[in-house]
Scaffold this motif. Structure first.
Motif, PDB file in Angstrom:
ATOM      1  N   ALA A 193       4.445  82.864  -1.248  1.00 30.39           N
ATOM      2  CA  ALA A 193       3.939  82.022  -0.525  1.00 30.39           C
ATOM      3  C   ALA A 193       2.897  82.832   0.776  1.00 30.39           C
ATOM      4  CB  ALA A 193       4.859  81.338   0.266  1.00 30.39           C
ATOM      5  N   ALA A 194       3.530  83.986   1.267  1.00 27.84           N
ATOM      6  CA  ALA A 194       2.980  84.645   2.361  1.00 27.84           C
ATOM      7  C   ALA A 194       1.602  85.111   1.828  1.00 27.84           C
ATOM      8  CB  ALA A 194       3.678  85.598   3.025  1.00 27.84           C
ATOM      9  N   PHE A 195       1.521  85.720   0.520  1.00 26.31           N
ATOM     10  CA  PHE A 195       0.299  86.313  -0.100  1.00 26.31           C
ATOM     11  C   PHE A 195      -0.632  85.190  -0.116  1.00 26.31           C
ATOM     12  CE2 PHE A 195      -1.974  88.326  -3.860  1.00 26.31           C
ATOM     13  CZ  PHE A 195      -1.910  89.551  -3.206  1.00 26.31           C
ATOM     14  N   LEU A 196      -0.373  84.023  -0.388  1.00 30.37           N
ATOM     15  CA  LEU A 196      -1.322  82.832  -0.735  1.00 30.37           C
ATOM     16  C   LEU A 196      -1.815  82.453   0.992  1.00 30.37           C
ATOM     17  CD1 LEU A 196      -0.333  82.437  -3.553  1.00 30.37           C
ATOM     18  CD2 LEU A 196      -0.405  80.041  -3.167  1.00 30.37           C
ATOM     19  N   VAL A 197      -0.874  82.334   1.759  1.00 28.28           N
ATOM     20  CA  VAL A 197      -1.153  81.890   3.176  1.00 28.28           C
ATOM     21  C   VAL A 197      -2.339  82.976   3.815  1.00 28.28           C
ATOM     22  CG1 VAL A 197      -0.386  81.387   5.418  1.00 28.28           C
ATOM     23  CG2 VAL A 197       0.574  80.575   3.627  1.00 28.28           C
ATOM     24  N   GLY A 198      -1.895  84.401   3.796  1.00 27.75           N
ATOM     25  CA  GLY A 198      -2.398  85.242   4.329  1.00 27.75           C
ATOM     26  C   GLY A 198      -4.006  85.421   3.680  1.00 27.75           C
ATOM     27  N   ILE A 199      -4.130  85.595   2.535  1.00 31.38           N
ATOM     28  CA  ILE A 199      -5.267  85.725   1.869  1.00 31.38           C
ATOM     29  C   ILE A 199      -6.270  84.334   2.029  1.00 31.38           C
ATOM     30  CG2 ILE A 199      -6.644  86.138  -0.237  1.00 31.38           C
ATOM     31  CD1 ILE A 199      -4.458  88.065  -1.087  1.00 31.38           C
ATOM     32  N   GLY A 200      -5.650  83.462   1.708  1.00 28.29           N
ATOM     33  CA  GLY A 200      -6.256  82.193   1.824  1.00 28.29           C
ATOM     34  C   GLY A 200      -6.858  81.732   3.317  1.00 28.29           C
ATOM     35  N   ALA A 201      -6.110  82.066   4.394  1.00 29.61           N
ATOM     36  CA  ALA A 201      -6.345  81.836   5.718  1.00 29.61           C
ATOM     37  C   ALA A 201      -7.577  82.882   6.061  1.00 29.61           C
ATOM     38  CB  ALA A 201      -5.179  82.076   6.705  1.00 29.61           C
ATOM     39  N   TRP A 202      -7.585  83.985   5.461  1.00 26.06           N
ATOM     40  CA  TRP A 202      -8.592  84.986   5.864  1.00 26.06           C
ATOM     41  C   TRP A 202      -9.856  84.585   5.081  1.00 26.06           C
ATOM     42  CZ3 TRP A 202     -11.255  88.506   2.456  1.00 26.06           C
ATOM     43  CH2 TRP A 202     -12.227  89.487   3.107  1.00 26.06           C
ATOM     44  N   HIS A 203      -9.873  83.959   3.795  1.00 23.96           N
ATOM     45  CA  HIS A 203     -11.344  83.532   3.308  1.00 23.96           C
ATOM     46  C   HIS A 203     -11.730  82.145   4.025  1.00 23.96           C
ATOM     47  CE1 HIS A 203     -12.331  85.942  -0.209  1.00 23.96           C
ATOM     48  NE2 HIS A 203     -10.888  86.036  -0.506  1.00 23.96           N
ATOM     49  N   LEU A 204     -10.676  81.336   4.457  1.00 22.85           N
ATOM     50  CA  LEU A 204     -11.146  80.205   5.318  1.00 22.85           C
ATOM     51  C   LEU A 204     -12.094  80.700   6.489  1.00 22.85           C
ATOM     52  CD1 LEU A 204      -8.253  77.571   5.283  1.00 22.85           C
ATOM     53  CD2 LEU A 204     -10.581  77.426   4.360  1.00 22.85           C
ATOM     54  N   TRP A 205     -11.485  81.743   7.241  1.00 20.71           N
ATOM     55  CA  TRP A 205     -11.974  82.154   8.354  1.00 20.71           C
ATOM     56  C   TRP A 205     -13.359  82.635   8.137  1.00 20.71           C
ATOM     57  CZ3 TRP A 205     -13.363  87.090  10.079  1.00 20.71           C
ATOM     58  CH2 TRP A 205     -13.695  87.504  11.414  1.00 20.71           C
ATOM     59  N   ARG A 206     -13.551  83.448   7.056  1.00 27.85           N
ATOM     60  CA  ARG A 206     -14.958  84.060   6.687  1.00 27.85           C
ATOM     61  C   ARG A 206     -16.149  83.077   6.729  1.00 27.85           C
ATOM     62  NH1 ARG A 206     -14.546  87.573   1.699  1.00 27.85           N
ATOM     63  NH2 ARG A 206     -16.435  88.554   2.591  1.00 27.85           N
ATOM     64  N   ARG A 207     -15.798  81.902   5.867  1.00 25.22           N
ATOM     65  CA  ARG A 207     -16.444  80.786   5.766  1.00 25.22           C
ATOM     66  C   ARG A 207     -17.892  81.328   4.972  1.00 25.22           C
ATOM     67  NH1 ARG A 207     -15.647  76.348   9.257  1.00 25.22           N
ATOM     68  NH2 ARG A 207     -14.094  76.839  10.884  1.00 25.22           N
ATOM     69  N   ARG A 208     -17.783  82.278   3.805  1.00 19.50           N
ATOM     70  CA  ARG A 208     -18.839  82.727   3.583  1.00 19.50           C
ATOM     71  C   ARG A 208     -19.307  82.357   2.070  1.00 19.50           C
ATOM     72  NH1 ARG A 208     -18.368  89.036   5.400  1.00 19.50           N
ATOM     73  NH2 ARG A 208     -18.389  88.798   7.674  1.00 19.50           N
ATOM     74  N   ASP A 209     -18.265  81.285   1.573  1.00 21.07           N
ATOM     75  CA  ASP A 209     -18.637  80.827   0.115  1.00 21.07           C
ATOM     76  C   ASP A 209     -18.463  79.340  -0.107  1.00 21.07           C
ATOM     77  OD1 ASP A 209     -15.654  80.403  -0.075  1.00 21.07           O
ATOM     78  OD2 ASP A 209     -15.450  82.749  -0.573  1.00 21.07           O
ATOM     79  N   ASP A 210     -18.727  78.701  -1.307  1.00 25.79           N
ATOM     80  CA  ASP A 210     -18.444  77.348  -1.271  1.00 25.79           C
ATOM     81  C   ASP A 210     -16.984  76.976  -1.722  1.00 25.79           C
ATOM     82  OD1 ASP A 210     -21.060  77.037  -0.419  1.00 25.79           O
ATOM     83  OD2 ASP A 210     -21.700  77.604  -2.509  1.00 25.79           O
ATOM     84  N   ASP A 211     -15.959  77.738  -1.852  1.00 22.81           N
ATOM     85  CA  ASP A 211     -14.647  77.572  -2.446  1.00 22.81           C
ATOM     86  C   ASP A 211     -13.713  77.136  -1.389  1.00 22.81           C
ATOM     87  OD1 ASP A 211     -15.061  77.940  -5.108  1.00 22.81           O
ATOM     88  OD2 ASP A 211     -15.652  80.095  -4.548  1.00 22.81           O
ATOM     89  N   GLY A 212     -14.322  76.795  -0.349  1.00 23.62           N
ATOM     90  CA  GLY A 212     -13.370  76.150   1.027  1.00 23.62           C
ATOM     91  C   GLY A 212     -12.132  75.458   0.325  1.00 23.62           C
TER      92      GLY A 212
END
Length: 490
Positions: A193-212
């Motif tokens: 769960a922490a793995f999903l939360v950490g990496i997912g939140a990092w990608h959300l913050w980047r906002r660099r792709d269309d996979d929000g």
């Protein structure tokens, strides 16, 4: 350092290192199977993308887990041959079962899952994912059953000075194992769960792709799984504490630095002073009155024996001195120290609980901060989210260190109500090697494991940065013929 200390360091380093991969594999494999189930049921491509991305990271970690796990088997014969002779008749069955599950069921269905994209029917392919993920839990069950026998020997009789298995069902149904397995599995889900939360939140913050949508769904799934996992850890941990009170009272006393018997016994939240001394004269604790009695026996009046009283009981039952035996090295004929390493057990127990609580708080915080489509713009948000990945890993590691160190000086702890004589001092389990031989293998394994750590971190970081685009297969040719490119490019 002598052979015993070096051998213990070697086994501790390799075991803790290997156990970093195990909970992520178990927790993430079930979560990935759940993602694929959502895709098959709904047809939503978001879930397919989640399955592909997290499945890629899962397989990198699984491969490293297999490589590091093989060494564990070798060590039984290399550095702990006397221990292996003592437990061999018991461990043969559960370890053989684990081998069959791990190398046949897991490997077979994992292979079908990897190579079965666009080749197997969707539901058959999904069944392979579930077969693999559930097999990882079954594999863990057999390993924990063997370890639980070391904590609480059952289902054996003594023949010629060695335990002989009389009931495999008693070993597999050991009440120690039945509480340890759900606790360990809950810890695995907390890691995933922490793995999903950490990496997912990092990608959300980047906002660099269309996979929000992929990252939002990942964060939401990981956040709720993390909260539920912590609740399960608290419940199963309470059950384990009550068994520890009955089966290994010295471990419970060491976990609390409880040097003197108390009735009722207070729970030490935080201690200041020298916890290395078994008299605890210089220790000042912040305590919760009567809570330890409740954790031990579900009431607020139970007596909990302290270290000083237990040392006398252990000496009366198991002797005051080690036997005179050259295989014991410097410990031959010396007094037996029945007190585990107090700083390790006391603080290890608290770090286990503390990092587990931090992991749950991190899940709640990220769920709150990303509610309603929000994404914090602060640079601290992705840093703290990624740092949160480490918290359940640390909680799991400290938990295992506490479990293994707390039963010292026994490698097979005595069962207070079991067969007499079914116990073994750690000093008796080591092989007849020289310090130089063990030191050489310790250095070699540590160097190899450090190199493997660099490889895994590099691969995980590479595919994490690439995001979903880095794992999706190329479009099929217009001829609609199956592509020769593997779906995951493994």
């Amino acid at each position: 350092m002598d052979v015993l200390e070096l051998a213990r360091w070697q086994f501790g380093i390799t075991t803790v290192y290997h156990f970093l991969m195990v909970p992520l594999t178990i927790g993430l494999s079930v979560l990935v199977a759940g993602m694929q189930t959502a895709w098959v049921r709904t047809g939503d491509v978001k879930y397919l993308r989640m399955t592909k991305f997290w499945g890629k990271l899962l397989l990198v970690n699984f491969a490293m887990g297999v490589v590091t796990g093989i060494v564990q088997e070798f060590q039984f014969g290399m550095a702990w041959s006397e221990y292996s002779r003592f437990v061999g008749d018991v461990f043969g069955a559960p370890l053989a079962m684990e081998g069959l599950v791990a190398f046949f069921v897991e490997s077979t269905f994992l292979g079908l899952w990897i190579f079965g994209w666009d080749r197997l029917p969707k539901r058959v392919h999904l069944a392979c994912a579930w077969a693999f993920s559930l097999a990882t839990i079954a594999s863990a069950y057999f390993i924990i059953a063997a370890n639980s026998w070391m904590q609480h020997p059952v289902g054996v009789e003594m023949v010629d000075g060695r335990p002989r298995l009389t009931s495999i069902w008693a070993v597999l149904g050991n009440n120690t194992a039945l509480t340890a397995v759900p606790h360990a599995v809950a810890g695995c889900f907390a890691v995933g769960a922490a793995f999903l939360v950490g990496i997912g939140a990092w990608h959300l913050w980047r906002r660099r792709d269309d996979d929000g949508p992929v990252w939002r769904a990942s964060v939401k799934l990981g956040g709720w799984v993390g909260v539920v996992s912590f609740a399960a850890l608290a419940i199963t941990g309470d059950l384990q504490g009550k068994l520890m009170f009955e089966q290994q009272p010295m471990k419970m006393a060491a976990a609390e630095a409880l040097c003197h018997t108390e009735q009722p016994a207070a729970f030490s939240v935080f201690a200041v002073g020298d916890v290395t001394r078994p008299d605890c004269e210089n220790v000042k604790s912040i305590t919760v009155p009567a809570l330890l009695s409740f954790l031990a026996h579900s009431d607020f009046t139970t007596e909990v024996r302290g270290i000083e009283q237990l040392v006398g009981e252990y000496q009366e039952r198991y002797g005051t001195n080690y036997p005179v035996d050259e295989r014991l090295g410097e410990l031959s004929g010396k007094p037996i120290d029945y007190v585990p390493n107090l700083p390790v057990t006391y603080w290890g127990f608290r770090f286990m609980i503390g990092f587990g609580a931090l992991a749950a708080l991190a899940s709640v915080a990220v769920l709150w901060l990303t509610r309603g489509g929000r994404v914090p713009k602060s640079k601290w948000f992705p840093r703290l989210a990624l740092a949160g990945i480490a918290t359940p890993f640390l909680a799991n590691s400290f938990g295992w260190i506490f479990t293994e160190m707390g039963r010292q000086p026994f490698v097979v702890a005595p069962n207070p109500s079991g067969v007499d004589g079914v116990w073994m001092f750690t000093a008796r389990g080591v092989s007849g090697l020289t310090s130089g031989e063990v030191l050489t293998s310790l250095i070699a394994l540590t160097v190899v494991y450090a190199a493997l750590a660099v490889v895994e971190v590099f691969l995980i970081a590479r595919y994490t940065r690439a995001g979903v685009a880095g794992v999706m297969p190329p479009d099929k040719p217009e001829s609609d013929k199956p592509s020769d490119t593997l779906a995951f490019a493994y």
